[in-house]
Scaffold this active site. Structure first.
Site, short mmCIF file in Angstrom:
data_model
loop_
_atom_site.label_atom_id
_atom_site.label_comp_id
_atom_site.label_asym_id
_atom_site.label_seq_id
_atom_site.Cartn_x
_atom_site.Cartn_y
_atom_site.Cartn_z
N ASN A 11 0.87 -1.18 0.00
CA ASN A 11 0.00 0.00 0.00
C ASN A 11 0.91 1.23 0.00
O ASN A 11 1.51 1.55 1.02
CB ASN A 11 -0.89 -0.04 1.25
N GLY A 176 2.44 1.73 10.80
CA GLY A 176 3.37 2.84 10.68
C GLY A 176 4.07 3.22 11.97
O GLY A 176 4.69 4.27 12.07
N SER A 216 3.47 -2.70 10.37
CA SER A 216 4.92 -2.74 10.56
C SER A 216 5.55 -4.07 10.15
O SER A 216 6.48 -4.55 10.81
CB SER A 216 5.29 -2.37 12.00
C1 PEP Z 1 -0.68 -0.16 6.13
O1 PEP Z 1 -0.76 1.01 5.88
O2 PEP Z 1 -1.57 -0.92 5.71
C2 PEP Z 1 0.43 -0.64 6.92
C3 PEP Z 1 0.36 -1.83 7.42
O3 PEP Z 1 1.49 0.23 7.10
P1 PEP Z 1 2.93 -0.13 7.74
O4 PEP Z 1 3.41 -1.40 7.07
O5 PEP Z 1 3.79 1.05 7.42
O6 PEP Z 1 2.71 -0.33 9.19
#
Ligand code: PEP
Length: 255
Positions: A11, A176, A216
């Protein structure tokens, strides 16, 4: 995992100009095609670069997804985009109900459920997101919240349609933040979601539905997450923005 092909989905959120997106897609295309057919790979750029990225990915195994869509196909909905417009530019999938959409743009369980059905009706495979906030987890409400979100989605579709829905479990506190759910936390919720699918649509559908973990996911934790029996892939934000880290996730078995 039963006979479910893992799906690694990136994403890209609100990032990448056309040139940057095409460069990233081109790198991902060559690295992902080398992964063979035992893993599905998907990228989800912003709307404005979808056509250019579709062209860059032509002939590859990498699927393309929109990050959102409207539930109406046309009309006076300034700023919105229709499912048929996503298929028109080459999308096979659409991400729905991401926690950022729920948190900042007022998306509701009912709205996400409706969009899930409309996506399927218009030839798009939905990746419908669920997940609890930190406050909800600390208040012992994780299963209530996730159960409510999942039920809304499941009740909007038939059993046959439900097999095509990808559910992404994304604990909001892990998105995030660098805080990944422990394998025990992830497996507990994934097993709960799969049971819920079974309760509504029966065991065959529960066995077929892919449930992604998001929050993450990085090259150093992907293998442990993917080894969990009810984790069928990952929805990835930060680590999907560079080809090197995203391709390490695609090749999770080698980490
Ligand atoms: C996301 O936005 O779906 C997500 C999981 O972000 P991150 O991997 O940065 O935590």
């Amino acid at each position: 995992m039963a006979n479910r092909t893992p799906l690694i989905a990136g994403n890209w959120k609100l990032n990448k100009t056309t040139a940057e997106a095409v460069a990233l897609a081109t790198e991902i295309k060559s690295g992902a095609d080398a992964a063979g057919s035992d893993v599905d790979v998907l990228v989800s750029p912003v709307f404005t670069v979808l056509a250019a990225v579709a062209k860059a990915l032509a002939g590859s195994k990498v699927f393309l997804a929109g990050q959102n869509m409207h539930s109406e196909l046309s009309g006076a909905y300034t700023g919105e985009i229709a499912p048929t417009m996503l298929t028109d530019v080459g999308c096979s999938h659409v991400i729905l109900g991401h926690s950022e959409r729920r948190q900042y743009f007022g998306e509701t369980d009912e709205g996400v459920a409706k969009k899930t059905k409309v996506a399927l009706d218009n030839g798009l495979l939905p990746i419908s997101c669920v997940g609890e906030t930190l406050e909800e987890r600390e208040g012992g409400k994780t299963m209530d919240v996730v159960g409510r979100q999942v039920d809304a989605i499941l009740k909007a579709v038939s059993a046959d349609e439900a097999t095509k829905v990808v559910i992404a479990y994304e604990p909001v506190w892990a998105i995030g933040t660098g805080k990944v759910a422990t394998p025990e936390q992830a497996q507990e919720v994934h097993a709960f979601v799969r049971k819920r699918v079974g309760d509504v649509h029966g065991p065959a559908v529960a066995d077929a539905v892919r449930i992604l973990y998001g929050g993450s996911v990085k090259p150093d934790n992907v293998k442990g997450l993917m080894a969990l029996p009810d984790v069928d892939g990952a929805l990835v934000g930060g680590a999907s923005l560079k080809a090197d880290s995203f391709l390490k996730l695609v090749h999770f078995d080698k980490q």
